[in-house]
Design an enzyme around this catalytic site. Structure first.
Site, PDB file in Angstrom:
ATOM      1  N   THR A  65     -10.355   3.945   5.118  1.00 38.46           N
ATOM      2  CA  THR A  65      -9.346   3.429   6.050  1.00 38.46           C
ATOM      3  C   THR A  65      -8.195   4.422   6.182  1.00 38.46           C
ATOM      4  O   THR A  65      -7.789   4.801   7.292  1.00 38.46           O
ATOM      5  CB  THR A  65      -8.791   2.088   5.511  1.00 38.46           C
ATOM      6  OG1 THR A  65      -9.889   1.220   5.258  1.00 38.46           O
ATOM      7  CG2 THR A  65      -7.828   1.466   6.487  1.00 38.46           C
ATOM      8  N   THR A  66      -7.687   4.857   5.039  1.00 36.87           N
ATOM      9  CA  THR A  66      -6.563   5.798   5.026  1.00 36.87           C
ATOM     10  C   THR A  66      -6.948   7.091   5.739  1.00 36.87           C
ATOM     11  O   THR A  66      -6.128   7.713   6.413  1.00 36.87           O
ATOM     12  CB  THR A  66      -6.173   6.086   3.558  1.00 36.87           C
ATOM     13  OG1 THR A  66      -5.931   4.829   2.916  1.00 36.87           O
ATOM     14  CG2 THR A  66      -4.945   6.959   3.457  1.00 36.87           C
ATOM     15  N   SER A  91     -10.414  -4.528  -1.585  1.00 37.38           N
ATOM     16  CA  SER A  91      -9.105  -4.434  -0.933  1.00 37.38           C
ATOM     17  C   SER A  91      -8.760  -5.786  -0.319  1.00 37.38           C
ATOM     18  O   SER A  91      -8.670  -5.916   0.903  1.00 37.38           O
ATOM     19  CB  SER A  91      -9.114  -3.350   0.147  1.00 37.38           C
ATOM     20  OG  SER A  91      -9.147  -2.078  -0.423  1.00 37.38           O
ATOM     21  N   LYS A 103     -15.258  -1.876  -4.121  1.00 38.68           N
ATOM     22  CA  LYS A 103     -13.849  -1.551  -3.862  1.00 38.68           C
ATOM     23  C   LYS A 103     -13.285  -2.788  -3.204  1.00 38.68           C
ATOM     24  O   LYS A 103     -13.678  -3.136  -2.088  1.00 38.68           O
ATOM     25  CB  LYS A 103     -13.766  -0.344  -2.941  1.00 38.68           C
ATOM     26  CG  LYS A 103     -12.412  -0.093  -2.366  1.00 38.68           C
ATOM     27  CD  LYS A 103     -12.409   1.283  -1.749  1.00 38.68           C
ATOM     28  CE  LYS A 103     -11.505   1.434  -0.542  1.00 38.68           C
ATOM     29  NZ  LYS A 103     -10.270   0.714  -0.538  1.00 38.68           N
ATOM     30  N   TYR A 144     -17.492  -1.812   0.055  1.00 45.19           N
ATOM     31  CA  TYR A 144     -16.059  -1.763   0.358  1.00 45.19           C
ATOM     32  C   TYR A 144     -15.668  -3.077   1.036  1.00 45.19           C
ATOM     33  O   TYR A 144     -16.012  -3.310   2.191  1.00 45.19           O
ATOM     34  CB  TYR A 144     -15.810  -0.552   1.268  1.00 45.19           C
ATOM     35  CG  TYR A 144     -14.381  -0.319   1.722  1.00 45.19           C
ATOM     36  CD1 TYR A 144     -13.310  -1.065   1.244  1.00 45.19           C
ATOM     37  CD2 TYR A 144     -14.105   0.685   2.636  1.00 45.19           C
ATOM     38  CE1 TYR A 144     -12.013  -0.828   1.665  1.00 45.19           C
ATOM     39  CE2 TYR A 144     -12.808   0.937   3.076  1.00 45.19           C
ATOM     40  CZ  TYR A 144     -11.776   0.177   2.590  1.00 45.19           C
ATOM     41  OH  TYR A 144     -10.498   0.412   3.025  1.00 45.19           O
TER      42      TYR A 144
HETATM   43  C1  LIG Z   1      -5.195  -1.533   4.389  1.00 49.14           C
HETATM   44  C2  LIG Z   1      -5.032  -0.302   3.552  1.00 49.14           C
HETATM   45  O1  LIG Z   1      -4.801   0.748   4.062  1.00 49.14           O
HETATM   46  N1  LIG Z   1      -5.161  -0.446   2.240  1.00 49.14           N
HETATM   47  C3  LIG Z   1      -5.049   0.642   1.309  1.00 49.14           C
HETATM   48  C4  LIG Z   1      -4.012   0.360   0.255  1.00 49.14           C
HETATM   49  O2  LIG Z   1      -3.915   1.452  -0.597  1.00 49.14           O
HETATM   50  C5  LIG Z   1      -2.675   0.101   0.927  1.00 49.14           C
HETATM   51  O3  LIG Z   1      -2.309   1.202   1.705  1.00 49.14           O
HETATM   52  C6  LIG Z   1      -1.597  -0.140  -0.130  1.00 49.14           C
HETATM   53  O4  LIG Z   1      -2.000  -1.187  -0.963  1.00 49.14           O
HETATM   54  C7  LIG Z   1      -0.263  -0.477   0.545  1.00 49.14           C
HETATM   55  O5  LIG Z   1      -0.330  -1.695   1.199  1.00 49.14           O
HETATM   56  C8  LIG Z   1      -6.398   0.886   0.639  1.00 49.14           C
HETATM   57  O6  LIG Z   1      -6.965  -0.300   0.167  1.00 49.14           O
HETATM   58  C9  LIG Z   1      -7.319   1.485   1.690  1.00 49.14           C
HETATM   59  C10 LIG Z   1      -8.289   2.369   1.124  1.00 49.14           C
HETATM   60  O7  LIG Z   1      -8.496   2.417  -0.064  1.00 49.14           O
HETATM   61  C11 LIG Z   1      -9.016   3.256   2.033  1.00 49.14           C
HETATM   62  O8  LIG Z   1      -8.394   4.094   2.627  1.00 49.14           O
HETATM   63  O9  LIG Z   1     -10.201   3.132   2.189  1.00 49.14           O
END
Ligand SMILES: CC(=O)N[C@@H]([C@@H](O)[C@H](O)[C@H](O)CO)[C@@H](O)CC(=O)C(=O)O
Length: 338
Positions: free
Chosen positions: A86-87, A210, A208, A178
């Site tokens: 996602t990031t 989330s 994973k 995921y």
């Molecule tokens: C929706 C989202 O981007 N969630 C992030 C979190 O790291 C998130 O940025 C963090 O908890 C701040 O809200 C991660 O779970 C996403 C992630 O691991 C990925 O990029 O795949």
């Protein structure tokens, strides 16, 4: 003559953890399965969900990946990455771009990073399979797949079938599901997705998670055998997931808060809950400040560029570029908290 001693683990299909019940002596050579869990190290600790560097013209910019890896290791103490998630705006990238990025992370990370996990989830099964095969070819340490989300799976059985088809394209790579219901709109309990999954996907090695449903997460922990990794993905409440039994975490903020969150993990392991809480509250202070100003992947990416000095460039449409002022304010807040 060789004498090998192996442990047999018997999984009783209840919520009880597997028990080692017997040691067996075998004379002669012992042939082990190809995808043996000893070949791949169990994934634990912090995993940075990486941003995708783009040029100002919006093309991928793999030349930033080498310095990015050095930054993660030297400045943040982070040695595992989750690429094209996602990031990393993976869903907004073409298959060819995703391949070039995965190859560069694996190539530049060789001998430096511990594990490179490549996200290969797509709306299209064939594309996911193509990416999975490619990840194996370029030496990734694992692959992860998110659920398709336009045509959503109608039940967990068909989701497992989809995951199985992708995993079969790279059967020697550890496979992670995921779970990110807020983005996919696929709201099955993760625990239900896990039901019987290793029988269907022999390379299955974890999740994973989330999501914010810690009861579901706890149920996954109870179900999970010791060779799986349960990685939590909401950085703002990681401590609660550690208490519940998480083996580690995948998150975006470890790109710039890796040291702080490594401190949190150490404090938790030592049983110093006060210190762990203090550090978790600091992460929350930064994130709640950011959320009030408006926080998404684009803002996060700009913040990372500010903090690290890496030229990560703009996000790709449909994300809107982050205003400079917002990134500067959040970066200042981060410096205060650090
Ligand atoms: C929706 C989202 O981007 N969630 C992030 C979190 O790291 C998130 O940025 C963090 O908890 C701040 O809200 C991660 O779970 C996403 C992630 O691991 C990925 O990029 O795949």
């Amino acid at each position: 003559m060789f004498i090998n001693v192996i442990n047999i683990r018997i999984r009783v299909m209840t919520s009880a953890p597997p028990l080692t019940i017997i040691s067996l002596r075998v004379d002669g050579d012992l042939t082990l399965p190809t995808m043996a869990s000893h070949v791949h190290k169990k994934l634990t600790g912090l995993v940075a969900a990486t941003f995708t560097p783009l040029t100002t013209e919006g093309e991928i910019n793999p030349s930033v990946i080498g310095p990015y890896i050095d930054y993660l290791i030297d400045k943040q103490g982070v040695r595992n990455v989750f690429v094209n998630g996602t990031t990393g705006e993976g869903i907004s990238l073409s298959v060819d771009e995703r391949k070039r990025l995965a190859a560069e992370w694996c190539e530049k990370g060789k001998g430096k990073l511990e594990q490179v996990i490549v996200h290969v989830g797509c709306m299209c099964l064939r594309e996911s399979q193509d990416l999975a095969r490619h990840a194996a070819e370029v030496g990734a340490d694992g692959i992860a797949v998110v659920s398709p989300s336009v045509f959503k799976p109608s039940d967990t059985g068909v989701l497992r079938e989809f995951l199985k088809e992708v995993a079969a394209a790279a059967p020697d790579l550890p496979f992670y599901y995921y779970h990110i219901p807020a983005l996919t709109g696929v709201n099955f309990l993760a625990r239900d997705v896990l039901e019987g999954i290793e029988e269907c996907i022999p390379s299955f090695r974890g999740l994973k998670f989330s999501g914010s449903d810690l009861m579901d997460f706890g149920q996954c922990v109870q179900y999970c055998p010791p060779h799986w990794s349960l990685l939590y993905g909401m950085d703002e409440q990681l401590l609660a997931a550690l208490a519940m039994g998480a083996n580690g975490a995948v998150g975006s903020t470890f790109n710039y808060l890796g040291n702080k969150v490594n401190g949190l993990l150490s404090a938790f392991e030592k049983g110093d809950l006060n210190q762990a809480r203090t550090l978790q509250f600091q992460v929350q202070e930064v994130l709640s400040f950011a959320v009030k100003l408006g926080f998404d992947v684009a803002v996060n990416k700009k913040l990372m560029s500010e903090v690290s000095g890496l030229a990560l460039g703009p996000p790709r449409l449909p994300l809107r570029p982050c205003p400079q002022k917002r990134a500067t304010s959040i970066a200042q807040k981060l410096q205060q908290v650090l």
